[in-house]
Design an enzyme around this catalytic site. Structure first.
Site, short mmCIF file in Angstrom:
data_model
loop_
_atom_site.label_atom_id
_atom_site.label_comp_id
_atom_site.label_asym_id
_atom_site.label_seq_id
_atom_site.Cartn_x
_atom_site.Cartn_y
_atom_site.Cartn_z
N ASP A 85 0.86 -1.18 0.00
CA ASP A 85 0.00 0.00 0.00
C ASP A 85 0.90 1.23 0.00
O ASP A 85 1.19 1.82 1.04
CB ASP A 85 -0.91 -0.02 1.22
N ALA A 86 1.35 1.61 -1.20
CA ALA A 86 2.28 2.73 -1.34
C ALA A 86 1.66 3.89 -2.10
O ALA A 86 2.22 4.98 -2.14
CB ALA A 86 3.55 2.27 -2.04
N LYS A 87 0.51 3.66 -2.74
CA LYS A 87 -0.23 4.71 -3.46
C LYS A 87 0.69 5.50 -4.40
O LYS A 87 0.68 6.73 -4.40
CB LYS A 87 -0.94 5.63 -2.48
N ARG A 88 1.46 4.78 -5.19
CA ARG A 88 2.37 5.44 -6.12
C ARG A 88 1.61 6.00 -7.31
O ARG A 88 0.53 5.54 -7.66
CB ARG A 88 3.43 4.45 -6.60
#
Length: 258
Positions: A85-88
């Protein structure tokens, strides 16, 4: 195995790992490592995936970032599907680098992605997921109370911004089908149950990651391809590391999802 196939065959509960060092004593990194691995082993048969929140590991410095990658490997040893869950989300060349760092480095895993920069910023993630057997969870309607500020904006042609994102993803999802489900997936907060129902209709072949279960006040939502995700409530049941309580909490969520 493909991420979507592995997840679809397991219970529809996701463990979110958001470590808080103040809860882990004088040697927090070592305790986080041990507790998380023990928790993954205890919950392995009760969850469909483990979601590592990159920000909490990055906040621990270089050692924390290394720890996250160690735990990803540990989850894979247990045959647990992994969501980073890094929302890149960035311009094409940078998106390619992020895709290489997470999707290609861990084949069969998934990554959360922000769609704000548009099609050319999303395509590298979609391509990497196809090549690696992974998946991409694109933010559509997020669980936080302020999500509507931009996501709910009305459009000139009708509808809302989040609906336009969902409709675009529906087109992409058809090109990335793996049997019943697609590698192109979406994030929809379980805190917005009406939008979950609506977006499921718009994205019939996409897995939906539903964060917000427990600590954010969300209630479990049943349905094919709906991956209910609990972080604090499951990782820290009662507000502290507790393996036995986590197993009990997981059983409660699963009972609600049957």
């Amino acid at each position: 195995m493909e991420f979507v196939e592995a997840v679809a065959s397991r219970p529809p509960l996701v463990l979110g790992v958001d470590p808080r060092p103040e809860l882990h004593g004088p040697n927090p990194l070592a305790h986080i490592r041990r507790y998380t691995l023990e928790l993954l082993e205890a919950l392995a048969g009760r969850i469909c995936a483990v979601k590592f929140q990159a920000a909490f590991f990055e906040a621990l410095g270089p050692q924390g970032f290394t720890l996250m990658h160690e735990l990803i490997v540990g989850a894979r040893v247990l045959s647990l599907p992994v969501i980073v869950d890094a929302k890149r989300g960035d311009i094409g060349s940078t998106a390619e680098a992020y895709a290489k760092a997470y999707l290609q480095a861990y084949p069969g895993s998934a990554l959360t992605v922000n769609p704000y920069l548009g099609r050319d910023a999303l395509e590298p993630f979609f391509n990497a997921a196809q090549a690696s057997g992974g998946a991409v969870f694109v933010l559509v309607k997020t669980s936080n109370p302020g999500s509507g500020l931009f996501q709910d904006l009305p459009l000139e042609q009708g509808g809302r911004l989040y609906q336009a994102v969902a409709d675009y993803l529906a087109q992409q999802a058809e090109q990335q089908r793996v049997g019943e489900w697609s590698r192109v997936a979406a994030v929809v907060g379980v805190t917005y149950p009406e939008q979950v129902t609506e977006i499921r209709q718009r994205l019939p072949h996409s897995l939906l990651l539903l964060p917000g279960l427990g600590a954010q006040g969300g209630q479990a939502i049943k349905g094919p391809g709906l991956l209910n995700s609990a972080s604090r409530a499951l990782y820290y049941p009662g507000g502290e590391p507790d393996l036995e309580a986590a197993v009990r909490q997981a059983e409660e969520y699963l009972a609600a999802l049957r």
